[in-house]
Design a protein around this motif. Structure first.
Motif, PDB file in Angstrom:
ATOM      1  N   CYS A 102       0.352  -2.582  18.101  1.00 48.23           N
ATOM      2  CA  CYS A 102       1.019  -1.644  17.214  1.00 48.23           C
ATOM      3  C   CYS A 102       0.507  -1.799  15.791  1.00 48.23           C
ATOM      4  O   CYS A 102       0.446  -2.913  15.266  1.00 48.23           O
ATOM      5  CB  CYS A 102       2.529  -1.893  17.257  1.00 48.23           C
ATOM      6  N   LEU A 103       0.108  -0.692  15.212  1.00 49.62           N
ATOM      7  CA  LEU A 103      -0.138  -0.660  13.782  1.00 49.62           C
ATOM      8  C   LEU A 103       1.238  -0.352  13.203  1.00 49.62           C
ATOM      9  O   LEU A 103       1.708   0.767  13.246  1.00 49.62           O
ATOM     10  CB  LEU A 103      -1.153   0.415  13.431  1.00 49.62           C
ATOM     11  N   SER A 104       1.914  -1.386  12.749  1.00 45.47           N
ATOM     12  CA  SER A 104       3.339  -1.325  12.466  1.00 45.47           C
ATOM     13  C   SER A 104       3.690  -0.817  11.076  1.00 45.47           C
ATOM     14  O   SER A 104       4.594  -0.011  10.917  1.00 45.47           O
ATOM     15  CB  SER A 104       3.944  -2.716  12.681  1.00 45.47           C
ATOM     16  N   GLN A 105       3.014  -1.296  10.061  1.00 46.36           N
ATOM     17  CA  GLN A 105       3.290  -0.868   8.696  1.00 46.36           C
ATOM     18  C   GLN A 105       1.976  -0.682   7.961  1.00 46.36           C
ATOM     19  O   GLN A 105       1.055  -1.491   8.107  1.00 46.36           O
ATOM     20  CB  GLN A 105       4.148  -1.910   7.958  1.00 46.36           C
ATOM     21  N   PHE A 106       1.932   0.383   7.169  1.00 48.81           N
ATOM     22  CA  PHE A 106       0.698   0.739   6.497  1.00 48.81           C
ATOM     23  C   PHE A 106       1.085   1.437   5.202  1.00 48.81           C
ATOM     24  O   PHE A 106       1.745   2.475   5.233  1.00 48.81           O
ATOM     25  CB  PHE A 106      -0.066   1.703   7.402  1.00 48.81           C
ATOM     26  N   TYR A 107       0.698   0.869   4.083  1.00 51.68           N
ATOM     27  CA  TYR A 107       1.081   1.485   2.814  1.00 51.68           C
ATOM     28  C   TYR A 107       0.002   1.242   1.768  1.00 51.68           C
ATOM     29  O   TYR A 107      -0.484   0.124   1.602  1.00 51.68           O
ATOM     30  CB  TYR A 107       2.410   0.901   2.314  1.00 51.68           C
ATOM     31  N   ILE A 108      -0.332   2.308   1.069  1.00 52.17           N
ATOM     32  CA  ILE A 108      -1.265   2.244  -0.055  1.00 52.17           C
ATOM     33  C   ILE A 108      -0.567   2.921  -1.232  1.00 52.17           C
ATOM     34  O   ILE A 108      -0.072   4.053  -1.105  1.00 52.17           O
ATOM     35  CB  ILE A 108      -2.589   2.960   0.261  1.00 52.17           C
TER      36      ILE A 108
END
Length: 184
Positions: A102-108
């Motif tokens: 799982c790509l669980s959290q992604f933030y830029i």
């Protein structure tokens, strides 16, 4: 801009606290279905439990000099982890193995978008996930209203599988065939 990508150990996940909380605020600002659900979502209720339940964790922080620009958190977890009091995220019988990626959290942060950071973080996560030979199914869960993220993941080879919680979350899925971008 001078971007560096640092893989951090779980013991240092506290370094993601502010970014994770910013992600939850960002998701709430975009949501048009039940935005109030995000009121109880933060680093302590989302990232910490996920890290603890996972078999393997991967956290990357991006910096521009000494400023933090974003992060990604991916994991390998038993598929049963995704059937809990909050929701059942996918049909467990549709997963061939006992674990999922799982790509669980992604933030830029907004000022750092459009510099290719997202593609680098995505590729790093997919490369990491692909090392687990017992994982054939990969998932990404996108909150409602975040159309840019949804389109980004579709361009990267994921397909919309279904919605859960009356459209609050869109479930994207792919198998081992997910391609890692050629561009770096």
């Amino acid at each position: 801009m001078n971007f560096t990508y640092e893989v951090i150990p779980v013991e240092n996940m506290e370094d993601c606290r502010d970014l994770c909380n910013e992600l939850m605020s960002f998701q709430k600002s975009k949501a048009y279905i039940a935005p109030e659900r995000f009121d109880s979502m933060n680093f302590d209720t989302r990232m910490v439990p996920s890290v603890k339940k996972a078999l393997h964790n991967y956290i990357v922080i991006v910096k521009d000099g000494d400023k933090t620009a974003g992060y990604v958190y991916s994991n390998v977890s038993p598929k049963e982890t995704y059937s809990n009091e909050f929701a059942t995220f996918f049909d467990l019988s549709s997963v061939s193995g006992s674990n999922v990626g799982c790509l669980s959290q992604f933030y830029i942060k907004e000022e750092y978008r459009k510099y290719g950071i997202g593609s680098v973080l995505f590729d790093m996560s997919m490369k990491w996930l692909h090392q687990f030979q017992d994982v054939d199914d990969y998932f990404i869960f996108v909150s409602n209203g975040n159309e840019n993220a949804l389109e980004f993941y579709k361009r990267k080879g994921f397909s919309v599988s279904h919605d859960i919680l009356d459209g609050f979350i869109t479930v994207l899925r792919s198998g081992r065939k997910v391609l890692i971008s050629e561009k770096r």
